[in-house]
Design a protein around this motif. Sequence first.
Motif, PDB file in Angstrom:
ATOM      1  N   ILE A  69       0.820  -1.051  -0.025  1.00 34.37           N
ATOM      2  CA  ILE A  69       0.103  -0.005   0.085  1.00 34.37           C
ATOM      3  C   ILE A  69       0.986   1.295   0.136  1.00 34.37           C
ATOM      4  CG2 ILE A  69      -1.814   1.303   1.176  1.00 34.37           C
ATOM      5  CD1 ILE A  69      -2.466  -1.654   2.380  1.00 34.37           C
ATOM      6  N   VAL A  70       0.897   2.020  -1.061  1.00 31.79           N
ATOM      7  CA  VAL A  70       1.475   3.277  -1.113  1.00 31.79           C
ATOM      8  C   VAL A  70       0.875   4.499  -0.662  1.00 31.79           C
ATOM      9  CG1 VAL A  70       2.760   4.357  -2.932  1.00 31.79           C
ATOM     10  CG2 VAL A  70       2.855   1.889  -3.200  1.00 31.79           C
ATOM     11  N   HIS A  71       1.472   5.307   0.085  1.00 32.21           N
ATOM     12  CA  HIS A  71       1.018   6.610   0.397  1.00 32.21           C
ATOM     13  C   HIS A  71       1.908   7.670   0.031  1.00 32.21           C
ATOM     14  CE1 HIS A  71      -0.914   9.973   2.606  1.00 32.21           C
ATOM     15  NE2 HIS A  71       0.310  10.076   3.000  1.00 32.21           N
ATOM     16  N   PRO A  72       1.248   8.496  -0.935  1.00 31.30           N
ATOM     17  CA  PRO A  72       2.191   9.521  -1.403  1.00 31.30           C
ATOM     18  C   PRO A  72       2.096  10.743  -0.116  1.00 31.30           C
ATOM     19  CG  PRO A  72       0.609   9.102  -2.748  1.00 31.30           C
ATOM     20  CD  PRO A  72       0.316   8.526  -1.849  1.00 31.30           C
ATOM     21  N   TYR A  73       3.279  10.858   0.608  1.00 23.88           N
ATOM     22  CA  TYR A  73       3.241  11.599   1.801  1.00 23.88           C
ATOM     23  C   TYR A  73       3.445  13.203   1.095  1.00 23.88           C
ATOM     24  CZ  TYR A  73       4.784  13.517   6.527  1.00 23.88           C
ATOM     25  OH  TYR A  73       4.939  14.366   7.544  1.00 23.88           O
ATOM     26  N   PHE A  74       2.199  13.619   0.568  1.00 26.46           N
ATOM     27  CA  PHE A  74       2.283  15.021  -0.026  1.00 26.46           C
ATOM     28  C   PHE A  74       0.835  15.807   0.468  1.00 26.46           C
ATOM     29  CE2 PHE A  74       5.181  12.983  -2.820  1.00 26.46           C
ATOM     30  CZ  PHE A  74       5.723  13.851  -3.711  1.00 26.46           C
ATOM     31  N   HIS A  80       2.738  15.253  -9.138  1.00 30.39           N
ATOM     32  CA  HIS A  80       3.820  14.246  -8.436  1.00 30.39           C
ATOM     33  C   HIS A  80       2.757  12.952  -7.764  1.00 30.39           C
ATOM     34  CE1 HIS A  80       7.451  16.292  -9.429  1.00 30.39           C
ATOM     35  NE2 HIS A  80       7.299  17.095  -8.267  1.00 30.39           N
ATOM     36  N   SER A  81       1.639  13.410  -7.159  1.00 31.28           N
ATOM     37  CA  SER A  81       1.199  12.392  -6.449  1.00 31.28           C
ATOM     38  C   SER A  81      -0.136  11.850  -7.274  1.00 31.28           C
ATOM     39  CB  SER A  81       0.206  12.883  -5.257  1.00 31.28           C
ATOM     40  OG  SER A  81      -0.412  14.004  -5.313  1.00 31.28           O
ATOM     41  N   ILE A  82      -0.336  12.453  -8.306  1.00 32.88           N
ATOM     42  CA  ILE A  82      -1.521  11.951  -9.253  1.00 32.88           C
ATOM     43  C   ILE A  82      -0.860  11.297 -10.425  1.00 32.88           C
ATOM     44  CG2 ILE A  82      -3.328  12.698 -10.877  1.00 32.88           C
ATOM     45  CD1 ILE A  82      -4.120  13.047  -8.023  1.00 32.88           C
ATOM     46  N   SER A  83       0.139  11.653 -11.096  1.00 38.51           N
ATOM     47  CA  SER A  83       0.868  11.076 -12.280  1.00 38.51           C
ATOM     48  C   SER A  83       2.332  10.366 -12.051  1.00 38.51           C
ATOM     49  CB  SER A  83       0.667  11.836 -13.538  1.00 38.51           C
ATOM     50  OG  SER A  83       1.672  12.381 -13.685  1.00 38.51           O
ATOM     51  N   ASP A  84       3.154  11.100 -11.427  1.00 38.56           N
ATOM     52  CA  ASP A  84       4.559  10.643 -11.434  1.00 38.56           C
ATOM     53  C   ASP A  84       4.639   9.560 -10.362  1.00 38.56           C
ATOM     54  OD1 ASP A  84       5.254  12.585 -13.030  1.00 38.56           O
ATOM     55  OD2 ASP A  84       5.990  14.091 -11.408  1.00 38.56           O
ATOM     56  N   ILE A  85       4.062   9.641  -9.262  1.00 34.27           N
ATOM     57  CA  ILE A  85       4.331   8.660  -8.338  1.00 34.27           C
ATOM     58  C   ILE A  85       3.627   7.465  -8.959  1.00 34.27           C
ATOM     59  CG2 ILE A  85       3.604   7.603  -5.848  1.00 34.27           C
ATOM     60  CD1 ILE A  85       4.868  10.622  -4.996  1.00 34.27           C
ATOM     61  N   GLU A 105      -4.838   8.260  -1.322  1.00 32.37           N
ATOM     62  CA  GLU A 105      -4.872   9.772  -1.623  1.00 32.37           C
ATOM     63  C   GLU A 105      -3.679  10.432  -0.892  1.00 32.37           C
ATOM     64  OE1 GLU A 105      -6.939  11.289  -3.977  1.00 32.37           O
ATOM     65  OE2 GLU A 105      -7.508   9.218  -4.293  1.00 32.37           O
ATOM     66  N   PRO A 106      -3.294  11.500  -1.193  1.00 29.65           N
ATOM     67  CA  PRO A 106      -2.113  12.372  -0.346  1.00 29.65           C
ATOM     68  C   PRO A 106      -2.848  12.733   0.857  1.00 29.65           C
ATOM     69  CG  PRO A 106      -3.022  13.629  -2.297  1.00 29.65           C
ATOM     70  CD  PRO A 106      -3.426  12.315  -2.501  1.00 29.65           C
TER      71      PRO A 106
END
Length: 126
Positions: A69-74, A80-85, A105-106
Amino acid sequence: MDMKTQQALLLIDHGSTRDDANELLPKVARMVKEMSDFEIVCYAHMELAEPTIQQGFDTCIAAGANEVIVHPYFLGPGRHSISDIPRMVAEAAAKYPGVSYSLTEPLGLDPKIGELILERVRESLR
């Protein structure tokens, strides 16, 4: 053969050229691990520093995870959180066809963020 699901949590921040900035995420990961039931909590930086997303994902798998489970810490939903990550995580996960993954979600809009802002304001006024 039914294999037990072993979940890992992978926290990803932006990454920085500043060591003091990069040293925050491992501390956040340790705190989250202590607060949760996750046995495996790893971290990675999107760019500019190691561990990379691939290295962070690899660490989760090496620790025994078969679900990440990946959490973008943003704070918010930016590029970045929507496309790059999501793209970089998909590339990292491609090495492990038997492993499932998902992205949260961030941090976003939450009353706890407002409380934290006001706490920081109060600290600065002391």
